[in-house]
Motif scaffolding. Structure first.
Motif, PDB file in Angstrom:
ATOM      1  N   TYR A  96      29.385  37.513  43.544  1.00  0.00           N
ATOM      2  CA  TYR A  96      30.199  36.952  42.497  1.00  0.00           C
ATOM      3  C   TYR A  96      29.879  37.658  40.998  1.00  0.00           C
TER       4      TYR A  96
ATOM      5  N   THR B 171      35.380  39.336  51.647  1.00  0.00           N
ATOM      6  CA  THR B 171      35.809  40.771  52.136  1.00  0.00           C
ATOM      7  C   THR B 171      34.571  41.349  52.680  1.00  0.00           C
TER       8      THR B 171
ATOM      9  N   SER C 211      33.962  40.313  46.499  1.00  0.00           N
ATOM     10  CA  SER C 211      34.182  39.101  47.206  1.00  0.00           C
ATOM     11  C   SER C 211      33.285  38.936  48.622  1.00  0.00           C
TER      12      SER C 211
END
Length: 326
Positions: free
Chosen positions: A117, A125, A122
């Motif tokens: 982060y 992902t 992500s």
């Protein structure tokens, strides 16, 4: 961060990779052996999941993969428990994929999501393996994971030279999101090497004996509530330490047998203590041939013959008998 990797050379890594490498889940892999328990009887069989994970990350980088896919490569084996696939033998898991079932949970409960982060990535992902065609492909395709463990093991265990490995790597390219080899000669070279890995090494009697004997020992320890499933999240040495500290005579006896070499291969039909077969693992690399991409089996009798011989050997397996105390 500058890193030098024996197979792939020197690379300068981005800060996000450095921070991820330094996390506890990734650092734990330094003491998780890729081949399981066989290092207990052959100290030179000592490639670790950390070395493999770093290699996969760098191979993805070498093949032009995105930073996100390199991160996925670095993290792909975080779920491996102590002694790697020995847990699958303990649980009688024929798919040998227990690590896959816990990888996401281990990553999500660690410091890794916060690091991702921080750098704008992500975690959802990264953890979706369907996004990463260089990292993972179903057999018989090539992928970074499959290429790295084959090259790495065969370099350390069967003395395949760095020069050969580097030459092979120079004959790899990407085509429609798949790794392709530029000549049939190098496709044949890798196919032979791969079968040496999954047949000669995976089914080596020392490999079979050490892993199956340790699995038997771990089953006893679990039945006696000396171990529970959370203990497999230790590294190899921490798990061994807990077994030794149990002072349980039966566990200690069988654990000591994991270090012995007094066993032999026996023929099918003879009495045996441990048996191992390899689930079908056939490789059929894609190759550039006369301006188009084809399967190696379409143009090489050698690859077809190697695959036929390999599948027969995988089905036959290895039978090992323990001969008693030295």
């Amino acid at each position: 961060m500058l890193v030098y990797e024996n197979l792939y050379g020197q690379f300068k890594l981005e800060p996000v990779l450095k921070e991820l490498i330094d996390t506890k889940p990734v650092q734990r892999l330094k003491k998780v052996h890729q081949a399981g328990a066989c290092f207990l009887i052959n100290s030179t069989w000592n490639v670790t999941r950390f070395e493999h994970s770093m290699g996969v990350m760098l191979l993805i980088r070498k093949m032009g993969g995105s930073l996100e896919e390199q991160i996925a490569g670095l993290l792909h084996d975080v779920g491996h428990t102590a002694f790697s696939h020995v847990i699958d033998y303990v649980l009688h898991n024929e798919e040998e994929n227990y690590h896959d079932t816990i990888t996401n949970e281990l990553i999500l409960s660690s410091e890794i999501p916060d690091i991702l982060y921080k750098y704008g990535f992500s975690v959802k992902t990264i953890l979706d393996t369907n996004n990463w065609s260089i990292l993972e492909q179903e057999l018989p395709h090539l992928c970074a994971d499959r290429i790295d463990y084959t090259l790495r093991d065969m370099h350390w265990y069967q003395n395949i030279s760095i020069e050969e490995i580097r030459s092979f790597l120079n004959h790899l390219s990407m085509h429609h999101h798949e790794i392709v080899i530029s000549s049939i000669e190098w496709a044949e070279w890798f196919t032979e090497l791969y079968y040496r890995e999954v047949v000669e090494f995976f089914l080596h009697p020392a490999n079979v004996y050490a892993n199956q004997q340790l699995a038997y020992t771990l089953k006893i320890a679990m039945e006696r509530e000396i171990l529970n499933m959370n203990d497999f999240l230790f590294n190899d040495f921490e798990l061994l330490k807990k077994l030794k500290a149990s002072n349980d005579q039966e566990v200690i006896k069988h654990l000591s047998m994991c270090y012995e070499t007094n066993f032999q291969t026996v023929s099918q039909g003879e009495p045996y203590d441990f048996k191992a077969v390899v689930k079908p693992r056939l490789i059929d690399p894609k190759v550039w041939y006369e301006g188009r991409v084809v399967r190696a089996t379409e143009i090489s009798n050698k690859v077809r013959n190697m695959s036929e011989q390999a599948i027969n050997r995988m089905k036959r397996g290895t039978y090992v008998k323990y001969l008693g105390n030295l």
